[in-house]
Design an enzyme around this catalytic site. Sequence first.
Site, PDB file in Angstrom:
ATOM      1  CD  GLN A 133      38.218  35.182  42.074  1.00  0.00           C
ATOM      2  OE1 GLN A 133      38.806  36.475  42.580  1.00  0.00           O
ATOM      3  NE2 GLN A 133      38.977  34.458  41.563  1.00  0.00           N
TER       4      GLN A 133
ATOM      5  CG  HIS B  29      43.043  39.245  37.127  1.00  0.00           C
ATOM      6  ND1 HIS B  29      41.651  38.946  37.312  1.00  0.00           N
ATOM      7  CD2 HIS B  29      43.622  38.108  37.325  1.00  0.00           C
ATOM      8  CE1 HIS B  29      41.396  37.767  37.716  1.00  0.00           C
ATOM      9  NE2 HIS B  29      42.647  37.138  37.938  1.00  0.00           N
TER      10      HIS B  29
ATOM     11  CD  GLN C 196      37.954  32.372  38.783  1.00  0.00           C
ATOM     12  OE1 GLN C 196      38.056  33.055  39.645  1.00  0.00           O
ATOM     13  NE2 GLN C 196      39.143  32.325  37.890  1.00  0.00           N
TER      14      GLN C 196
ATOM     15  CG  ASP D  93      45.417  34.911  49.262  1.00  0.00           C
ATOM     16  OD1 ASP D  93      46.298  34.738  49.597  1.00  0.00           O
ATOM     17  OD2 ASP D  93      45.255  35.257  48.131  1.00  0.00           O
TER      18      ASP D  93
ATOM     19  CG  HIS E 116      46.398  36.443  29.544  1.00  0.00           C
ATOM     20  ND1 HIS E 116      47.509  35.967  30.081  1.00  0.00           N
ATOM     21  CD2 HIS E 116      46.897  37.088  28.501  1.00  0.00           C
ATOM     22  CE1 HIS E 116      48.531  36.101  29.201  1.00  0.00           C
ATOM     23  NE2 HIS E 116      48.236  36.974  28.306  1.00  0.00           N
TER      24      HIS E 116
ATOM     25  CD  GLU F  63      48.372  38.702  42.588  1.00  0.00           C
ATOM     26  OE1 GLU F  63      49.082  38.100  43.530  1.00  0.00           O
ATOM     27  OE2 GLU F  63      46.969  38.727  42.524  1.00  0.00           O
TER      28      GLU F  63
ATOM     29  CG  HIS G  45      50.066  32.682  37.846  1.00  0.00           C
ATOM     30  ND1 HIS G  45      49.698  33.977  37.087  1.00  0.00           N
ATOM     31  CD2 HIS G  45      49.378  32.522  38.894  1.00  0.00           C
ATOM     32  CE1 HIS G  45      48.986  34.367  38.228  1.00  0.00           C
ATOM     33  NE2 HIS G  45      48.854  33.458  39.106  1.00  0.00           N
TER      34      HIS G  45
ATOM     35  NE  ARG H   3      40.440  35.894  47.379  1.00  0.00           N
ATOM     36  CZ  ARG H   3      39.788  36.340  46.329  1.00  0.00           C
ATOM     37  NH1 ARG H   3      39.024  37.394  46.256  1.00  0.00           N
ATOM     38  NH2 ARG H   3      40.343  35.892  45.248  1.00  0.00           N
ATOM     39  CG  ASP H   4      47.785  38.286  47.312  1.00  0.00           C
ATOM     40  OD1 ASP H   4      48.007  37.327  47.967  1.00  0.00           O
ATOM     41  OD2 ASP H   4      47.863  38.516  46.180  1.00  0.00           O
TER      42      ASP H   4
END
Lengths: 224, 95, 95, 784
Positions: free
Chosen positions: D349, D108, D275, D303, D110, D106, D59, D129-130
């Site tokens: 986060q 997410h 999270q 970030d 899984h 991006e 990753h 945040r990126d």
Amino acid sequence: MTRIGVVTFPGSLDDRDAARAVRLAGGVPVPLWHRDTDLAGIEAIILPGGFSYGDYLRTGAIARFSPVMETVISAAGRGVPVLGICNGFQILCESHLLPGALTRNNHLHFICRDQRLRIESARTAWTTGYRPGAEIVIPVKNGEGRYVADPDTLARLDGDGLVVARYLEGNPNGSVADIAGITNPAGNVVGLMPHPEHAVDALTGPGTDGLGFFTSVLRGLVRA
Amino acid sequence: MPRVVVDVMLKPEILDPQGQAVQRALERLGFDRVTSVRQGKRFEIEIAEIAEPAGTRPGSAETATELARDMAAKLLANTVIEEFTVRIDAAEGAG
Amino acid sequence: MPRVVVDVMLKPEILDPQGQAVQRALERLGFDRVTSVRQGKRFEIEIAEIAEPAGTRPGSAETATELARDMAAKLLANTVIEEFTVRIDAAEGAG
Amino acid sequence: MRDTVEIDTVEQAAASPKLPQPYAELGLAQDEYERIRTILGRRPTGCELAMYAVMWSEHCSYKSSKIHLRQFADKAPQSDALLVGIGENAGVVDIGQGWAVTFKIESHNHPSFVEPYQGAATGVGGIVRDILSMGARPVAVLDPLRFGPLDAPDTGRVLPGVVAGIGGYGNCLGLPTIGGEVGFDPSYAGNPLVNALCLGVLRRDAIKLAKASGPGNQVILYGAKTGRDGIGGVSVLASATFDSAGFGAGDGDGEGNGAGGRDLGGPAAKKPSVQVGDPFTEKTLIECSLELFERNLVAGIQDLGGAGLACATSELASAGTGGMRVWLDRVHLREPSMTPHEVLTSESQERMCAIVTPAEVPEFLAICEKWDVDAAIIGEVTGVSPAEAEAGGRLVISWHGEVVVDVPPRTVAHEGPVYARPFARPADQDAVVADAPSPGRLARPVSADELRSTLFRLAGSANLCAKTWVTAQYDRYVQGNTVLAQPADAGVIRVDESTGLGVAVSTDGNGRYTRLDPYAGAQLALAEAFRNVAATGARPLAVTNCLNFGSPEDPGVMWQFAEAVRGLADGCRALGIPVTGGNVSFYNQTGDVAILPTPIVGVLGVIDDVARRTRTGFGGVGDVVLLLGTTRDELGGSEWAYAVHGHLGGLPPAVDLAAERVLADLLAAGSREGLLSAAHDLSDGGLAQALVESCLAGSVGAHIALPGDLDPFVWLFAESAARAVVAVPAAAEQRFTKMCQARDFPVARLGVVGGDALDVQGQFSISLAELRSVHEATMPAQFG
Ligand SMILES: Nc1ncnc2c1ncn2[C@@H]1O[C@H](COP(=O)(O)OP(=O)(O)O)[C@@H](O)[C@H]1O
Ligand SMILES: [Mg+2]
């Protein structure tokens, strides 16, 4: 030029949109921070939409204790026009400037759509520019917009003409008696679930039906 | 008719933004003795009594509790991040 | 350190769509003995002990309970639509 | 309590070279572990091992994909618009008038399967945040989603949770969601795709970079406090494995590095990889950061996402001067008992890490205070000797006075392993391609009634039905700059209120096409996004992508990946728009069965005046409906073959990027000259579906006559690329048709807008009301 304060709480979202609407209506928007307590020169106040403090406890519950709110409450008592939109409406109810409360939508989802409303009262500081019974389309977007109040309060709202707007063509959240907005007996404090500030420019909203809220208050203040 | 209460809380190590927001608000209101707030959910569930096979106590506390535990594990709690406790409501239950 | 629990529930006359949705989901899962579900909030609050004036029991249950009652009335519950109960957590409190 | 915990220090590591270390459990291969020892000249400490393991994971390191992704840069077309390219948090594109935009997708996937609401919510939080870290104000979100079959029981768990999570987080941040996709296929049943694209706006001279330069500058961690969130999450570690691997103090090896957790209730309880998002904290973090940027108080910024501080500190140091000193015990913790390696790898986060000059620290902290944002000075940029620079810099991290990390950051962040994994065309590929949907193989509708019911079947099918049930849960209006949003072809955002400058964005991807031909499938995804952007009148400028594939260890999957990347890179060159960034998501599979290979492509375009945008829905009664492009008997991988016959075989529609360019140019010119009253690209479901959507979006019917040279079924349902339907006022018809002819682009007159039915001459007439109810009923019937 008439100066209208737009309060930003941490988590406010539609504050810049409310300021834009004031500007397009011909007023001067003045940003107010939630810690401000001095409203010198401010002739009307808007509590904008958003998720103040994340609205994690109850919508508006924490913002109601912000320093600025004491000033807003006393200004409202002196007749200064106050408009609470969405989260702002929720804050007004939590502050007891308006009766009742706003609760989770009956279908439990956030809903964003263009909504038809009927203006029920053109006597408030924020609606004099509308014809009573006028039908307008402005966006609604909320997760907790279902207005509730006890039967006595509802009877009083109805009897005294304090319902400002009702939903037409489908109630988006289960609000009692299709209530979309209410006012206090003096007519200076208005709470509204849908967002007139997002209907001031046909390019970015369903039309310009919302502009009347802002022009109404400006015209009233100039005349006064 | 037994009433069971299911309390669902985030597991202790999981971030609880709601509890944190409440804690900070309480501090601002002057409740400075508060050292931690966690916010969870409370379910009050009424369960109908049923005719039970001879030999078991009808609508017994155990049965209702077990039923509630099952409901909690299946639906009321998200056991990936939450934990729950189940009890018969003292006010009405068989205790 | 006393831990108080504040339970906040919608008043019975206020529609509780979350509770209703949970009830329907439970029925779909085959829990057909459920006759009613209400969903509310539960707050677990840790309160620091303080040195108290002579004559009172330090960090006593009464004091913490009163403090919590105050928090609930001011912030945790909206008494227009909600009601609350406060108690010292049996597990840790002076109970 | 802390002094009773034994910390594995650099000193101890040097003194105990033989100590067995759990590298395999942390996902490192033996040669990778040996390489770490060679780099350090000793065994790594527990913290260092954790840091390398997580940063060298697939990753974070892109070790399987790197050699392929290079093509995006190597083949990139010359573009003056590209201000920041691949490699930074997100690419930045110049859109003129001093403005720039940044955008990136991006995945997410899984986390969203494990916990749909929080997985999707934190996915939005991460990409936002990126974008923020480039110095930009985030202004919009798009969410390409894929699920198992609509009626599968688990879809009933995953889809509503994902949608609520995206809405719950995005709405609370005040970001309009302006587009996305919702697709269904059995291959996603155990592995949904949750991709999120964020778009940000900034002045072109205000770009921020993830660099720690200037010895003496301070390293400030701000935002949420650090907790035990998702430790080891990105390297896909089961927490139990992580713990039983010898990191606990109780293991008797004297190298305990995680003692504090033991009494907290067991390993599983102490390292949750799920999270919980806190959008309110993120919102204040955004506003606080924007104020810091505006006052020029930030010299570098990163970030915190996957791999937490391990990633942020090593990347900042590696990209900057090369030296950094971090006092890990200064990090503000949510749980005081955390151990240094937990602090280092926590993925809590809503955190950012800034590099600030000493003189500006007080003002920086004052602004954090204003926004109630927690901030801690955790380190300092340091100088490096030439020898240290040569070795990759020097990052020293201590914990209560003891050094637990002393590594060259470049070896952690930028010089990870690179693999040329074997790839091979899957054994069944030829058979799948040979199974083309010819009339002999799949029965085609012939009579008017059959065509009519086919249209209904498709308009109400899971993939083509209205997605209002989803999109009504997203705020599209907030920020007041949304000019177009779903169901428009592309979302359009106004950037400058005074000039009307704006951008359009669309995401597209088709797993079935990519399964049949990964090279062409990736290009078709690119072409569709390009066409969608062009349909609004915008000029396509740049590309981002999210490559969702199965396991890279499967040579068949790796072949799909290699082909798709090659196709996308070649396609971008042909279209003249560069890839600016993206994301790779491997291991999307259930057991041994990989998902359909699903490259999602996002295209961004610029429009000089958003008032000139072209709508999707038909408007003026009497406007002429034209079909642009060439229709062929292309039904391989089509929605018709899938929805009606459950069939997937043959080849996807032919790719013609030259034609796509001409079409885009026509659509832009038509918008610029004010000739178009509507435009809608053709894609899944072909002309029939496009007409349904254009009529419903405009709430007006159309009278259509299909040209006679093809079978009506092919006209209606073939999915040939490089096509669009446009409506032009009658007075403009000739001019627009001439424009097409001048460019040698096929144009056919289909009919006129009007009435309250979609009327296809000689075939059928369907009232709008009936169409609407079929198109809109599907999702509410499933989800309530
Ligand atoms: N998850 C989603 N979020 C936001 N918008 C969506 C989503 N799914 C679909 N849409 C919107 O619905 C419309 C139709 O979707 P789709 O059929 O995928 O479009 P296209 O065929 O043009 O790619 C588009 O505007 C798309 O952006
Ligand atoms: Mg499209």
